[in-house]
Scaffold this motif. Sequence first.
Motif, PDB file in Angstrom:
ATOM      1  N   ASP A   1       0.816  -1.212   0.000  1.00  0.00           N
ATOM      2  CA  ASP A   1       0.000   0.000   0.000  1.00  0.00           C
ATOM      3  C   ASP A   1       0.850   1.263   0.000  1.00  0.00           C
ATOM      4  N   ASP A   2       1.935   1.263   0.785  1.00  0.00           N
ATOM      5  CA  ASP A   2       2.730   2.483   0.869  1.00  0.00           C
ATOM      6  C   ASP A   2       3.449   2.776  -0.451  1.00  0.00           C
ATOM      7  N   VAL A   3       3.889   1.715  -1.130  1.00  0.00           N
ATOM      8  CA  VAL A   3       4.552   1.906  -2.415  1.00  0.00           C
ATOM      9  C   VAL A   3       3.534   2.330  -3.478  1.00  0.00           C
ATOM     10  N   HIS A   4       2.397   1.663  -3.493  1.00  0.00           N
ATOM     11  CA  HIS A   4       1.316   2.014  -4.420  1.00  0.00           C
ATOM     12  C   HIS A   4       0.954   3.495  -4.287  1.00  0.00           C
ATOM     13  N   ASP A   5       0.764   3.935  -3.043  1.00  0.00           N
ATOM     14  CA  ASP A   5       0.369   5.325  -2.818  1.00  0.00           C
ATOM     15  C   ASP A   5       1.490   6.288  -3.181  1.00  0.00           C
ATOM     16  N   ALA A   6       2.721   5.898  -2.909  1.00  0.00           N
ATOM     17  CA  ALA A   6       3.852   6.775  -3.214  1.00  0.00           C
ATOM     18  C   ALA A   6       3.975   7.013  -4.713  1.00  0.00           C
ATOM     19  N   VAL A   7       3.814   5.958  -5.500  1.00  0.00           N
ATOM     20  CA  VAL A   7       3.929   6.086  -6.953  1.00  0.00           C
ATOM     21  C   VAL A   7       2.819   6.974  -7.510  1.00  0.00           C
ATOM     22  N   LEU A   8       1.592   6.763  -7.053  1.00  0.00           N
ATOM     23  CA  LEU A   8       0.494   7.596  -7.526  1.00  0.00           C
ATOM     24  C   LEU A   8       0.648   9.044  -7.056  1.00  0.00           C
ATOM     25  N   ASP A   9       1.089   9.219  -5.804  1.00  0.00           N
ATOM     26  CA  ASP A   9       1.306  10.572  -5.295  1.00  0.00           C
ATOM     27  C   ASP A   9       2.384  11.292  -6.107  1.00  0.00           C
ATOM     28  N   TRP A  10       3.433  10.544  -6.475  1.00  0.00           N
ATOM     29  CA  TRP A  10       4.498  11.128  -7.301  1.00  0.00           C
ATOM     30  C   TRP A  10       3.935  11.626  -8.629  1.00  0.00           C
ATOM     31  N   ALA A  11       3.181  10.789  -9.318  1.00  0.00           N
ATOM     32  CA  ALA A  11       2.636  11.174 -10.619  1.00  0.00           C
ATOM     33  C   ALA A  11       1.723  12.388 -10.484  1.00  0.00           C
ATOM     34  N   GLU A  12       0.898  12.399  -9.432  1.00  0.00           N
ATOM     35  CA  GLU A  12       0.001  13.542  -9.235  1.00  0.00           C
ATOM     36  C   GLU A  12       0.808  14.802  -8.926  1.00  0.00           C
ATOM     37  N   TRP A  13       1.800  14.671  -8.054  1.00  0.00           N
ATOM     38  CA  TRP A  13       2.620  15.828  -7.680  1.00  0.00           C
ATOM     39  C   TRP A  13       3.377  16.376  -8.881  1.00  0.00           C
ATOM     40  N   TYR A  14       4.022  15.479  -9.629  1.00  0.00           N
ATOM     41  CA  TYR A  14       4.859  15.898 -10.752  1.00  0.00           C
ATOM     42  C   TYR A  14       4.027  16.592 -11.833  1.00  0.00           C
ATOM     43  N   THR A  15       2.834  16.090 -12.081  1.00  0.00           N
ATOM     44  CA  THR A  15       2.038  16.599 -13.191  1.00  0.00           C
ATOM     45  C   THR A  15       1.131  17.766 -12.813  1.00  0.00           C
ATOM     46  N   THR A  16       1.006  18.065 -11.517  1.00  0.00           N
ATOM     47  CA  THR A  16       0.133  19.174 -11.103  1.00  0.00           C
ATOM     48  C   THR A  16       0.877  20.299 -10.400  1.00  0.00           C
ATOM     49  N   THR A  17       2.191  20.169 -10.228  1.00  0.00           N
ATOM     50  CA  THR A  17       2.980  21.207  -9.567  1.00  0.00           C
ATOM     51  C   THR A  17       3.417  22.239 -10.599  1.00  0.00           C
ATOM     52  N   GLU A  18       2.997  23.463 -10.433  1.00  0.00           N
ATOM     53  CA  GLU A  18       3.277  24.494 -11.424  1.00  0.00           C
ATOM     54  C   GLU A  18       4.774  24.717 -11.615  1.00  0.00           C
ATOM     55  N   ASP A  19       5.542  24.636 -10.534  1.00  0.00           N
ATOM     56  CA  ASP A  19       6.984  24.861 -10.649  1.00  0.00           C
ATOM     57  C   ASP A  19       7.638  23.788 -11.517  1.00  0.00           C
ATOM     58  N   VAL A  20       7.158  22.561 -11.430  1.00  0.00           N
ATOM     59  CA  VAL A  20       7.695  21.492 -12.270  1.00  0.00           C
ATOM     60  C   VAL A  20       7.417  21.799 -13.736  1.00  0.00           C
ATOM     61  N   ALA A  21       6.171  22.131 -14.049  1.00  0.00           N
ATOM     62  CA  ALA A  21       5.801  22.419 -15.434  1.00  0.00           C
ATOM     63  C   ALA A  21       6.569  23.610 -15.983  1.00  0.00           C
ATOM     64  N   THR A  22       6.721  24.645 -15.163  1.00  0.00           N
ATOM     65  CA  THR A  22       7.412  25.854 -15.611  1.00  0.00           C
ATOM     66  C   THR A  22       8.897  25.597 -15.811  1.00  0.00           C
ATOM     67  N   THR A  23       9.527  24.910 -14.870  1.00  0.00           N
ATOM     68  CA  THR A  23      10.954  24.611 -14.993  1.00  0.00           C
ATOM     69  C   THR A  23      11.221  23.720 -16.197  1.00  0.00           C
ATOM     70  N   ASN A  24      10.409  22.692 -16.392  1.00  0.00           N
ATOM     71  CA  ASN A  24      10.592  21.817 -17.549  1.00  0.00           C
ATOM     72  C   ASN A  24      10.462  22.599 -18.852  1.00  0.00           C
TER      73      ASN A  24
END
Length: 400
Positions: free
Chosen positions: A298-321
């Motif tokens: 469960d912790d790994v499952h949640d971590a992977v999904l949280d990563w994808a959500e964080w990476y794709t919805t964080t404005e600083d990530v999108a702007t820096t990329n």
Amino acid sequence: MPMKRRPVLKGIGGTVAGLSLAGCMGYFTGDDTSPLWHEFTDSEERTFESHLETFTEETDHDLEASGVSNMQDQLETALPAGDGPMSFTWAHDWIGAQHEDETLYDASDSIDVDLEGTYSEAAANAVQWKDNVYGLPYAAETVTLMYNKDMVEEPPETIPEMIEIMESYDGDDQYGIGYPGDAYHFSAYLQGFGGVLYDEDADELGIDDDAVVEGLELVRDSIYEYSPNDLNKDPNLSVFQNGNAPFVVTGPWNLGGLRDAGIDVGVAPLPAPEGGEPTPFTGVQMWYFTSRLEDAEDDVHDAVLDWAEWYTTTEDVATTNAQDHAMIPVLDSVVGSDDLGSDVDAFSQSVGMGMSMPASEKMDAVWDPLESAIDVVLGSGGDAREELESAAEQIRGSWE
């Protein structure tokens, strides 16, 4: 799986400096169980590492990531055996084939993101297949024209204008252009006169249409003759990187490496042919969710999904990329920002000209015969119509 568009660039005497496509965080050796896999270039990977570090600091998760070479081959071996990543990054066009192979995880009931309310319409659609959500999107991409500002004062807007510049540099160990010779890179002009290589909505093959024949003849007569006369990616990138060609056609993944090599790179929309408009294939980069998540802790499952959500919805990530690597944002709150730079604007114009790569598994049967036809026409002087008709016959036969 579909054609690989970004293989490792192995050249004569070694890897093209700064343009290697495998990262340095660790290579897959058969026992690598890192949840995240990528095939970022060196410059992209440095930014990715920074994002991953920030994610770790902001959350309770500590994910490992591995840069792998030959992503397609690695996944084809690992996932059916229950190994490999729980998430990996690639363009959306693998989604149909991997759905058929049952190597993806439907996260419809696991994610908290409102796709349509968060991402552009094209990006939200790209990560869904047959009512399943198989990943989250973070950038759009295509190939476009890059030029050496020390050799070209103003980028050409038309093919005739580009030819005039290419002719002034062609000869004496110089070339007019570096243009990798595969169907993905050539798609802009193969489809430049109204043709469509494969119409996914209509389920119709179009590579033997008159318009596509005209496109291949344009590549043969007006572009390829100014290149190193080699269809492989490495020589075409090398002549530009070494300052021996004013132009190269490539994607944002190579922009950082070319600049690291000391080239003052400008980015411009693809020049238009007379009587047509370049129509390149476009892709949506996404973090795929693999079938390994089904049985993950469960912790790994949640971590992977949280990563994808964080990476794709964080404005600083999108702007820096976008600012550092010309990755075109698909996050609604960043799309159209004035802070993204001219590189993104040029790539966005080429994306606006293009069409989304087909994600249907039927496209798998198109790539190899089409590229064989291109090889014969450009490399051996074959007739464009005859070779494309032969390729079309082979493709339709394989579909049956």
